[in-house]
Write a protein that holds these residues in place. Sequence first.
Motif, mmCIF file in Angstrom:
data_model
loop_
_atom_site.group_PDB
_atom_site.id
_atom_site.type_symbol
_atom_site.label_atom_id
_atom_site.label_comp_id
_atom_site.label_asym_id
_atom_site.label_seq_id
_atom_site.Cartn_x
_atom_site.Cartn_y
_atom_site.Cartn_z
ATOM 1 N N THR A 1 59.449 -103.677 43.154
ATOM 2 C CA THR A 1 59.873 -102.341 42.907
ATOM 3 C C THR A 1 58.703 -101.465 42.310
ATOM 4 O O THR A 1 58.393 -100.102 42.609
ATOM 5 C CB THR A 1 61.166 -102.329 41.846
ATOM 6 O OG1 THR A 1 62.305 -103.143 42.736
ATOM 7 C CG2 THR A 1 61.674 -101.059 41.645
ATOM 8 N N LEU A 2 58.267 -102.080 41.447
ATOM 9 C CA LEU A 2 57.172 -101.200 40.654
ATOM 10 C C LEU A 2 55.966 -100.790 41.598
ATOM 11 O O LEU A 2 55.289 -99.920 41.803
ATOM 12 C CB LEU A 2 56.380 -101.859 39.591
ATOM 13 C CG LEU A 2 57.537 -101.938 38.309
ATOM 14 C CD1 LEU A 2 56.748 -102.966 37.093
ATOM 15 C CD2 LEU A 2 57.945 -100.808 37.949
ATOM 16 N N TRP B 1 66.541 -109.063 37.574
ATOM 17 C CA TRP B 1 65.311 -108.422 37.525
ATOM 18 C C TRP B 1 64.502 -109.067 38.442
ATOM 19 O O TRP B 1 63.197 -108.690 38.682
ATOM 20 C CB TRP B 1 64.753 -108.290 36.357
ATOM 21 C CG TRP B 1 65.176 -107.237 35.435
ATOM 22 C CD1 TRP B 1 64.433 -105.957 35.281
ATOM 23 C CD2 TRP B 1 66.216 -106.914 34.508
ATOM 24 N NE1 TRP B 1 65.156 -105.112 34.131
ATOM 25 C CE2 TRP B 1 66.332 -105.879 33.841
ATOM 26 C CE3 TRP B 1 67.257 -108.033 34.153
ATOM 27 C CZ2 TRP B 1 67.389 -105.794 32.958
ATOM 28 C CZ3 TRP B 1 68.229 -107.976 33.329
ATOM 29 C CH2 TRP B 1 68.142 -106.589 32.702
ATOM 30 N N ARG B 2 64.805 -109.810 39.378
ATOM 31 C CA ARG B 2 64.087 -110.241 40.424
ATOM 32 C C ARG B 2 63.732 -109.085 41.597
ATOM 33 O O ARG B 2 64.461 -108.391 41.914
ATOM 34 C CB ARG B 2 64.820 -111.445 41.464
ATOM 35 C CG ARG B 2 64.232 -111.708 42.901
ATOM 36 C CD ARG B 2 64.887 -112.781 43.784
ATOM 37 N NE ARG B 2 64.310 -112.883 44.780
ATOM 38 C CZ ARG B 2 63.306 -113.775 45.009
ATOM 39 N NH1 ARG B 2 62.618 -114.317 44.108
ATOM 40 N NH2 ARG B 2 62.824 -113.739 46.286
ATOM 41 N N LEU C 1 59.295 -104.817 51.594
ATOM 42 C CA LEU C 1 58.949 -105.901 50.654
ATOM 43 C C LEU C 1 60.039 -105.931 49.554
ATOM 44 O O LEU C 1 60.259 -106.940 49.025
ATOM 45 C CB LEU C 1 57.376 -105.814 49.954
ATOM 46 C CG LEU C 1 56.910 -106.595 49.103
ATOM 47 C CD1 LEU C 1 56.825 -107.865 49.781
ATOM 48 C CD2 LEU C 1 55.842 -106.179 48.550
ATOM 49 N N LYS C 2 60.328 -104.774 49.103
ATOM 50 C CA LYS C 2 61.228 -104.521 47.912
ATOM 51 C C LYS C 2 62.378 -105.008 48.231
ATOM 52 O O LYS C 2 63.174 -106.053 47.584
ATOM 53 C CB LYS C 2 61.253 -103.186 47.244
ATOM 54 C CG LYS C 2 62.413 -102.916 46.184
ATOM 55 C CD LYS C 2 62.257 -101.283 46.068
ATOM 56 C CE LYS C 2 63.195 -100.951 45.075
ATOM 57 N NZ LYS C 2 64.764 -101.173 45.333
ATOM 58 N N ALA C 3 62.965 -104.725 49.479
ATOM 59 C CA ALA C 3 64.337 -105.192 49.713
ATOM 60 C C ALA C 3 64.628 -106.511 49.930
ATOM 61 O O ALA C 3 65.437 -107.224 49.699
ATOM 62 C CB ALA C 3 64.833 -104.392 51.147
ATOM 63 N N ARG C 4 63.307 -107.256 50.829
ATOM 64 C CA ARG C 4 63.488 -108.518 51.054
ATOM 65 C C ARG C 4 63.202 -109.348 49.605
ATOM 66 O O ARG C 4 63.959 -110.604 49.390
ATOM 67 C CB ARG C 4 62.331 -108.983 51.908
ATOM 68 C CG ARG C 4 62.595 -108.080 53.287
ATOM 69 C CD ARG C 4 61.511 -108.665 54.402
ATOM 70 N NE ARG C 4 62.049 -108.123 55.821
ATOM 71 C CZ ARG C 4 61.270 -108.299 56.755
ATOM 72 N NH1 ARG C 4 60.159 -109.185 56.702
ATOM 73 N NH2 ARG C 4 61.600 -107.827 57.941
ATOM 74 N N LYS D 1 72.724 -104.076 44.659
ATOM 75 C CA LYS D 1 73.145 -103.072 45.686
ATOM 76 C C LYS D 1 72.471 -104.026 47.131
ATOM 77 O O LYS D 1 73.380 -103.961 48.095
ATOM 78 C CB LYS D 1 72.374 -101.763 45.797
ATOM 79 C CG LYS D 1 72.742 -100.982 47.037
ATOM 80 C CD LYS D 1 72.048 -99.511 46.890
ATOM 81 C CE LYS D 1 70.608 -99.716 46.776
ATOM 82 N NZ LYS D 1 69.950 -100.068 48.090
ATOM 83 N N THR D 2 71.523 -104.358 46.905
ATOM 84 C CA THR D 2 70.878 -105.015 48.045
ATOM 85 C C THR D 2 71.675 -106.286 48.778
ATOM 86 O O THR D 2 71.826 -106.407 49.740
ATOM 87 C CB THR D 2 69.387 -105.615 47.933
ATOM 88 O OG1 THR D 2 68.542 -104.276 47.955
ATOM 89 C CG2 THR D 2 68.801 -106.178 49.065
ATOM 90 N N ARG D 3 71.968 -107.049 47.752
ATOM 91 C CA ARG D 3 72.782 -108.400 47.945
ATOM 92 C C ARG D 3 74.326 -107.942 48.689
ATOM 93 O O ARG D 3 74.863 -108.551 49.663
ATOM 94 C CB ARG D 3 73.082 -109.140 46.377
ATOM 95 C CG ARG D 3 71.808 -109.566 45.970
ATOM 96 C CD ARG D 3 71.230 -110.845 46.718
ATOM 97 N NE ARG D 3 69.947 -111.308 46.227
ATOM 98 C CZ ARG D 3 69.870 -112.137 45.181
ATOM 99 N NH1 ARG D 3 71.016 -112.703 44.672
ATOM 100 N NH2 ARG D 3 68.678 -112.481 44.687
ATOM 101 N N MET D 4 74.866 -107.047 48.054
ATOM 102 C CA MET D 4 76.219 -106.516 48.854
ATOM 103 C C MET D 4 75.898 -105.863 50.137
ATOM 104 O O MET D 4 77.035 -105.960 51.050
ATOM 105 C CB MET D 4 76.722 -105.669 48.020
ATOM 106 C CG MET D 4 77.370 -106.016 46.278
ATOM 107 S SD MET D 4 78.067 -104.734 45.355
ATOM 108 C CE MET D 4 79.509 -104.397 46.570
#
Length: 310
Positions: free
Chosen positions: A71-72, A65-66, A143-146, A29-32
């Motif tokens: 994410t956690l 899973w990068r 941080l998660k998004a990046r 989703k983030t890549r798109m």
Amino acid sequence: MSNVSQHLISGALSGFASGIALQPFDLLKTRMQQGDGGVVGQKQKLRIIGTAREVVRTNGVLGLWRGTTATLLRNIPGVALYFTGLNQLRTVLSTSPYFTSMRKSETNTHGTTLPKLTSQGNLLSGAFTRVSVGFVLNPFSVLKARYESNLYAYSSLLGALRSMARGGPSELFKGFLPSALRDAPYAGLFIAFYEGIKHETNLLMPSSSPLHAAGVHSFSAASAGAIATMVTHPFDVVKTKMQVRSEQRYQGLMQTVVTVWKQRGVPGFFDGAVLRLSRKVLSSAIGWAVYEGMLIFMRTTGKQSPLKSS
């Protein structure tokens, strides 16, 4: 074990389970959503497949899973604080005649763990809790998004946090406004629909076992998640753009909205909608089943129920 501790543990386990299982949905989703410019002549399904193939070709299957650690770091405390705060606020609101549901409380031990509120109470408790937790943990959301994006080459989580901290509060809290505009209606609508669907489902098929109760919770959460996700998705696109793009045209809420509109029009605000919808449906089903299931398990094994009085 105290009531708060039970909710924190159940929420943390919920966040861990959904975070591990569904990370590929978030990454894709983030890549798109991270792109700058128009996407012409390609259906969203084909874009998803193409993006997934590119990730696997470049980084292998584990590349999907990068960003799991990031994410956690966001989801475990986030879900734990959300569920705990939600329960505490709902308990407070349940003392007010305006917010207390006149519905008779379920006495079935497999039915539910949450206090009964009116629709207004459900909307308020969900929205306020989600936005509050989102504000506290926004740096980890950035941080998660990046980490999910391929626009940054951080060598470590600590190095990434240090880099962001050098940018000051404006960097750490990037994207909070669209996040709040997404999360407030999402959480409010989710809780309202979740409680309503669960109540109606329990009337049609009263819970008779922990397994049946888990099924009801999963179905109710998945249905509520689907409805709330589609209503709020445009703000998710804007949030991601603001968090991962460095161009001036993405440095403000209205600037970003105008940029997306000029580049893509209405379809641009629904990039990654299929992935977010799939992710939210599954995470809602997994998360709420684990959360309520753990609380019900603690109650039925002889430990004090956190909401037995409700």
